[in-house]
Design a protein around this motif. Structure first.
Motif, PDB file in Angstrom:
ATOM      1  N   GLU A   1      -7.856   2.304  -2.107  1.00 30.76           N
ATOM      2  CA  GLU A   1      -8.064   2.659  -0.822  1.00 30.76           C
ATOM      3  C   GLU A   1      -9.240   1.693   0.021  1.00 30.76           C
ATOM      4  O   GLU A   1      -9.235   1.006   1.214  1.00 30.76           O
TER       5      GLU A   1
ATOM      6  N   GLU B   1      -9.565   8.476   3.623  1.00 28.45           N
ATOM      7  CA  GLU B   1      -9.146   8.712   2.327  1.00 28.45           C
ATOM      8  C   GLU B   1     -10.406   8.170   1.395  1.00 28.45           C
ATOM      9  O   GLU B   1     -10.278   8.941   0.278  1.00 28.45           O
TER      10      GLU B   1
ATOM     11  N   HIS C   1       0.803  -1.295  -0.013  1.00 30.13           N
ATOM     12  CA  HIS C   1       0.059  -0.209   0.127  1.00 30.13           C
ATOM     13  C   HIS C   1       0.727   1.233   0.091  1.00 30.13           C
ATOM     14  O   HIS C   1       0.214   2.350  -0.573  1.00 30.13           O
TER      15      HIS C   1
HETATM   16 FE   LIG Z   1      -4.471   4.356   1.425  1.00 29.60          FE
END
Ligand SMILES: [Fe+2]
Length: 172
Positions: free
Chosen positions: A139, A109, A47
């Motif tokens: 996300e 996010e 990520h």
């Molecule tokens: Fe993120």
């Protein structure tokens, strides 16, 4: 009307860039200390790479709106601090608190990208949408992974606590 929405979009893109900077810092702080938790370590590294790509996407979006890279950099600094409390110092249950913080951050996010996509639509800047959709998807996947991992990380943490206590002669 469209012009003012476009201004809102530009502010939102800058804020999202600052948010991704913060996300990058949060994960960088965690990743080196997670060698005892290989699953989390590898997912966070993945990520982290996605987050760097997301920053680049936001920079490209801002350039499409006629914004210069230097203005992006300035705004990025102002976000630091808002979510600074989410970075937990080395503590016994650090891995748990960081999991909660990551869960919260990913949802922040997700909301930010959904709002940006709405502003793209309202301002007629639909050309930016595919890149933002891609970041939103990443996300959402990360948020799901963090949520799905809460039970496992808690169990792993308890197992590690027990084995540490055993080594110290304080078996439970
Ligand atoms: Fe993120």
């Amino acid at each position: 009307m469209t012009d003012s929405v476009r201004d809102l979009l530009i502010v939102g893109l800058r804020d999202a860039h600052a948010m991704e900077n913060q996300a990058e810092e949060l994960m960088e702080r965690q990743v080196d200390r997670l060698t005892d938790y290989p699953d989390i370590h590898s997912r966070l590294e993945r990520h982290l790479a996605e987050t760097r790509t997301q920053k680049k996407r936001l920079e490209d979006c801002l350039e499409s709106c006629g914004e210069s890279p230097s203005s992006i950099k300035d705004m990025a600094m102002s976000f630091t601090g808002n979510l600074a409390a989410l970075g937990h110092a080395m503590a016994n249950d650090e891995v748990l608190k960081n999991t909660f913080a990551n869960d919260a951050f990913e949802h922040y996010e997700i909301a930010a990208y959904k709002s940006l996509l709405t502003l793209c639509s309202l301002s007629g800047m639909n050309g930016l949408a595919p890149a933002l959709q891609e970041s939103l998807r990443e996300e959402e996947q990360m948020a799901k992974w963090v949520e799905d991992n809460v039970e496992k990380v808690t169990r792993d943490f308890v197992t590690r606590q027990r084995s540490t206590a055993g080594v110290a002669g304080v078996a439970s």
